[in-house]
Design a protein around this motif. Structure first.
Motif, PDB file in Angstrom:
ATOM      1  N   PRO A  54      29.311  -5.527 -15.752  1.00 43.30           N
ATOM      2  CA  PRO A  54      29.707  -4.222 -15.229  1.00 43.30           C
ATOM      3  C   PRO A  54      29.367  -3.099 -16.207  1.00 43.30           C
ATOM      4  CG  PRO A  54      31.611  -5.345 -16.153  1.00 43.30           C
ATOM      5  CD  PRO A  54      30.452  -6.289 -16.268  1.00 43.30           C
ATOM      6  N   ALA A  55      29.168  -1.896 -15.667  1.00 43.66           N
ATOM      7  CA  ALA A  55      28.831  -0.748 -16.517  1.00 43.66           C
ATOM      8  C   ALA A  55      30.051  -0.321 -17.334  1.00 43.66           C
ATOM      9  CB  ALA A  55      28.330   0.408 -15.659  1.00 43.66           C
ATOM     10  N   THR A  56      31.229  -0.473 -16.751  1.00 49.17           N
ATOM     11  CA  THR A  56      32.467  -0.148 -17.467  1.00 49.17           C
ATOM     12  C   THR A  56      33.307  -1.408 -17.554  1.00 49.17           C
ATOM     13  OG1 THR A  56      32.453   2.130 -16.676  1.00 49.17           O
ATOM     14  CG2 THR A  56      34.562   1.273 -17.456  1.00 49.17           C
ATOM     15  N   LEU A  57      33.759  -1.687 -18.761  1.00 49.78           N
ATOM     16  CA  LEU A  57      34.553  -2.899 -18.974  1.00 49.78           C
ATOM     17  C   LEU A  57      35.782  -2.537 -19.802  1.00 49.78           C
ATOM     18  CD1 LEU A  57      34.724  -6.056 -18.822  1.00 49.78           C
ATOM     19  CD2 LEU A  57      33.501  -6.087 -20.983  1.00 49.78           C
ATOM     20  N   THR A  58      36.934  -3.009 -19.361  1.00 47.43           N
ATOM     21  CA  THR A  58      38.170  -2.789 -20.104  1.00 47.43           C
ATOM     22  C   THR A  58      38.662  -4.114 -20.663  1.00 47.43           C
ATOM     23  OG1 THR A  58      38.721  -0.960 -18.625  1.00 47.43           O
ATOM     24  CG2 THR A  58      40.511  -1.844 -19.965  1.00 47.43           C
ATOM     25  N   VAL A  59      38.903  -4.132 -21.961  1.00 44.65           N
ATOM     26  CA  VAL A  59      39.371  -5.360 -22.620  1.00 44.65           C
ATOM     27  C   VAL A  59      40.583  -5.018 -23.484  1.00 44.65           C
ATOM     28  CG1 VAL A  59      36.989  -6.208 -22.678  1.00 44.65           C
ATOM     29  CG2 VAL A  59      37.961  -5.164 -24.723  1.00 44.65           C
ATOM     30  N   LYS A  60      41.213  -6.051 -23.976  1.00 42.14           N
ATOM     31  CA  LYS A  60      42.314  -5.853 -24.912  1.00 42.14           C
ATOM     32  C   LYS A  60      41.805  -6.084 -26.325  1.00 42.14           C
ATOM     33  CE  LYS A  60      46.169  -6.842 -21.849  1.00 42.14           C
ATOM     34  NZ  LYS A  60      45.431  -6.257 -20.719  1.00 42.14           N
ATOM     35  N   ARG A  61      42.492  -5.472 -27.277  1.00 41.21           N
ATOM     36  CA  ARG A  61      42.106  -5.636 -28.674  1.00 41.21           C
ATOM     37  C   ARG A  61      42.097  -7.111 -29.053  1.00 41.21           C
ATOM     38  NH1 ARG A  61      45.330  -1.480 -32.375  1.00 41.21           N
ATOM     39  NH2 ARG A  61      46.007  -3.482 -33.157  1.00 41.21           N
ATOM     40  N   GLY A  62      41.105  -7.494 -29.788  1.00 39.65           N
ATOM     41  CA  GLY A  62      41.002  -8.883 -30.227  1.00 39.65           C
ATOM     42  C   GLY A  62      40.162  -9.741 -29.293  1.00 39.65           C
ATOM     43  N   GLU A  63      39.855  -9.205 -28.109  1.00 38.74           N
ATOM     44  CA  GLU A  63      39.045  -9.966 -27.176  1.00 38.74           C
ATOM     45  C   GLU A  63      37.560  -9.789 -27.510  1.00 38.74           C
ATOM     46  OE1 GLU A  63      42.216  -9.941 -23.473  1.00 38.74           O
ATOM     47  OE2 GLU A  63      40.438  -8.687 -23.301  1.00 38.74           O
ATOM     48  N   THR A  64      36.783 -10.715 -27.021  1.00 40.07           N
ATOM     49  CA  THR A  64      35.357 -10.720 -27.341  1.00 40.07           C
ATOM     50  C   THR A  64      34.534 -10.333 -26.121  1.00 40.07           C
ATOM     51  OG1 THR A  64      35.697 -12.387 -29.041  1.00 40.07           O
ATOM     52  CG2 THR A  64      33.465 -12.202 -28.159  1.00 40.07           C
ATOM     53  N   VAL A  65      33.524  -9.523 -26.358  1.00 39.49           N
ATOM     54  CA  VAL A  65      32.590  -9.146 -25.298  1.00 39.49           C
ATOM     55  C   VAL A  65      31.232  -9.749 -25.642  1.00 39.49           C
ATOM     56  CG1 VAL A  65      31.561  -7.242 -23.993  1.00 39.49           C
ATOM     57  CG2 VAL A  65      33.843  -6.968 -25.016  1.00 39.49           C
ATOM     58  N   VAL A  66      30.638 -10.399 -24.663  1.00 35.17           N
ATOM     59  CA  VAL A  66      29.314 -10.989 -24.853  1.00 35.17           C
ATOM     60  C   VAL A  66      28.341 -10.285 -23.921  1.00 35.17           C
ATOM     61  CG1 VAL A  66      27.955 -13.109 -24.863  1.00 35.17           C
ATOM     62  CG2 VAL A  66      30.413 -13.212 -25.309  1.00 35.17           C
ATOM     63  N   TRP A  67      27.298  -9.715 -24.486  1.00 33.13           N
ATOM     64  CA  TRP A  67      26.221  -9.126 -23.687  1.00 33.13           C
ATOM     65  C   TRP A  67      25.131 -10.185 -23.539  1.00 33.13           C
ATOM     66  CZ3 TRP A  67      29.342  -6.102 -26.635  1.00 33.13           C
ATOM     67  CH2 TRP A  67      29.763  -4.878 -26.085  1.00 33.13           C
ATOM     68  N   ILE A  68      24.743 -10.428 -22.303  1.00 31.99           N
ATOM     69  CA  ILE A  68      23.703 -11.424 -22.027  1.00 31.99           C
ATOM     70  C   ILE A  68      22.507 -10.707 -21.407  1.00 31.99           C
ATOM     71  CG2 ILE A  68      23.117 -13.519 -20.745  1.00 31.99           C
ATOM     72  CD1 ILE A  68      26.142 -14.162 -20.710  1.00 31.99           C
ATOM     73  N   ASN A  69      21.373 -10.832 -22.037  1.00 35.00           N
ATOM     74  CA  ASN A  69      20.172 -10.157 -21.550  1.00 35.00           C
ATOM     75  C   ASN A  69      19.390 -11.061 -20.595  1.00 35.00           C
ATOM     76  OD1 ASN A  69      17.951  -8.641 -21.061  1.00 35.00           O
ATOM     77  ND2 ASN A  69      17.181  -8.652 -23.157  1.00 35.00           N
ATOM     78  N   LYS A  70      19.460 -10.716 -19.320  1.00 38.29           N
ATOM     79  CA  LYS A  70      18.733 -11.517 -18.321  1.00 38.29           C
ATOM     80  C   LYS A  70      17.397 -10.879 -17.948  1.00 38.29           C
ATOM     81  CE  LYS A  70      22.527 -14.148 -16.485  1.00 38.29           C
ATOM     82  NZ  LYS A  70      23.339 -14.527 -15.333  1.00 38.29           N
ATOM     83  N   ASP A  71      17.085  -9.734 -18.564  1.00 38.72           N
ATOM     84  CA  ASP A  71      15.798  -9.107 -18.306  1.00 38.72           C
ATOM     85  C   ASP A  71      14.722  -9.787 -19.153  1.00 38.72           C
ATOM     86  OD1 ASP A  71      16.009  -7.166 -16.304  1.00 38.72           O
ATOM     87  OD2 ASP A  71      16.960  -5.730 -17.667  1.00 38.72           O
ATOM     88  N   PRO A  72      13.471  -9.645 -18.721  1.00 36.51           N
ATOM     89  CA  PRO A  72      12.381 -10.288 -19.487  1.00 36.51           C
ATOM     90  C   PRO A  72      11.906  -9.448 -20.675  1.00 36.51           C
ATOM     91  CG  PRO A  72      11.527  -9.397 -17.420  1.00 36.51           C
ATOM     92  CD  PRO A  72      12.998  -9.086 -17.445  1.00 36.51           C
ATOM     93  N   PHE A  73      12.725  -8.499 -21.109  1.00 34.35           N
ATOM     94  CA  PHE A  73      12.379  -7.657 -22.268  1.00 34.35           C
ATOM     95  C   PHE A  73      13.677  -7.319 -23.001  1.00 34.35           C
ATOM     96  CE2 PHE A  73      12.193  -5.460 -18.157  1.00 34.35           C
ATOM     97  CZ  PHE A  73      13.288  -4.629 -18.244  1.00 34.35           C
ATOM     98  N   PRO A  74      13.579  -6.850 -24.255  1.00 34.62           N
ATOM     99  CA  PRO A  74      14.809  -6.667 -25.041  1.00 34.62           C
ATOM    100  C   PRO A  74      15.641  -5.444 -24.649  1.00 34.62           C
ATOM    101  CG  PRO A  74      12.851  -6.188 -26.368  1.00 34.62           C
ATOM    102  CD  PRO A  74      12.358  -6.634 -25.032  1.00 34.62           C
ATOM    103  N   HIS A  75      16.926  -5.516 -24.963  1.00 34.28           N
ATOM    104  CA  HIS A  75      17.870  -4.408 -24.809  1.00 34.28           C
ATOM    105  C   HIS A  75      18.766  -4.373 -26.036  1.00 34.28           C
ATOM    106  CE1 HIS A  75      16.903  -3.572 -20.622  1.00 34.28           C
ATOM    107  NE2 HIS A  75      17.166  -4.808 -20.263  1.00 34.28           N
ATOM    108  N   THR A  76      19.513  -3.274 -26.150  1.00 34.42           N
ATOM    109  CA  THR A  76      20.571  -3.221 -27.163  1.00 34.42           C
ATOM    110  C   THR A  76      21.866  -2.769 -26.486  1.00 34.42           C
ATOM    111  OG1 THR A  76      20.585  -0.894 -27.895  1.00 34.42           O
ATOM    112  CG2 THR A  76      18.808  -2.293 -28.760  1.00 34.42           C
ATOM    113  N   ALA A  77      22.972  -2.977 -27.161  1.00 32.88           N
ATOM    114  CA  ALA A  77      24.259  -2.394 -26.769  1.00 32.88           C
ATOM    115  C   ALA A  77      24.718  -1.656 -28.017  1.00 32.88           C
ATOM    116  CB  ALA A  77      25.250  -3.474 -26.365  1.00 32.88           C
ATOM    117  N   THR A  78      24.608  -0.326 -27.975  1.00 32.36           N
ATOM    118  CA  THR A  78      24.803   0.475 -29.186  1.00 32.36           C
ATOM    119  C   THR A  78      25.802   1.592 -28.958  1.00 32.36           C
ATOM    120  OG1 THR A  78      22.486   0.020 -29.748  1.00 32.36           O
ATOM    121  CG2 THR A  78      23.600   1.772 -30.987  1.00 32.36           C
TER     122      THR A  78
END
Ligand SMILES: [Cu+2]
Length: 121
Positions: A54-78
Motif C-alpha cells: 500500500p502507498a500508506t502504511l500504519t504500523v506500531k513502534r518496534g514493528e518491521t516493514v519489508v519493501w519487496i521489489n517486484k519490478d524488473p528494475f531497482p527502486h528505493t524507499a527513502t
C-alpha cells in the motif's frame, strides 16, 4: 508370527514423522498467535508498476516493514534523515524496524513520482 509383529512395529515407527508433522501443524497457529503478542510484527510494502502497495502504511513502534521489489528494475524507499533503503534490486527486499513514531513520507530516489507514507504510532 514374531516377524509380522516386528513389521507392524516398523510401520508404527515409519508413521512417527507423520504424527510429529500433524502435531506441529496443530500447534503452529497457536505459536503464531503467541508471537503476535510479542512486538515482532512484520508489514509488507510491494513495489510493483513503479508504485508502493500500500502507498500508506500504519504500523506500531518496534514493528518491521519489508519493501519487496517486484519490478524488473531497482527502486528505493527513502525518507530523508529517517530511513534509506538505497537501491533495492529487482526481486530483492529491504527491511526497516520502525523505532521512531511519526509520519514519514518517503520516495523512490530513482522515480520521483513514486511516493509512499509510513505512519508509526
Ligand atoms: Cu523506483
Amino acid at each position: 508370527m514374531p516377524r509380522s509383529s516386528l513389521r507392524r512395529g516398523g510401520t508404527r515407527w515409519r508413521l512417527l514423522p507423520a504424527i510429529a508433522l500433524a502435531w506441529a501443524v496443530a500447534i503452529l497457529p497457536t505459536a503464531g498467535e503467541a508471537r503476535d503478542t510479542v512486538p515482532a510484527v512484520r508489514h509488507t510494502v510491494v513495489m510493483d508498476g513503479t508504485q508502493y502497495e500500500p502507498a500508506t502504511l500504519t504500523v506500531k513502534r518496534g514493528e518491521t516493514v519489508v519493501w519487496i521489489n517486484k519490478d524488473p528494475f531497482p527502486h528505493t524507499a527513502t525518507a530523508p534523515g529517517v530511513f534509506d533503503s538505497h537501491s533495492i534490486a529487482a526481486g530483492k527486499s529491504w527491511k526497516y524496524k520502525a523505532r521512531r513514531a511519526g509520519e514519514f513520507p518517503y520516495v523512490c530516489t530513482l522515480h520521483p513520482t513514486m511516493k509512499g507514507m509510513l505512519r508509526v504510532e
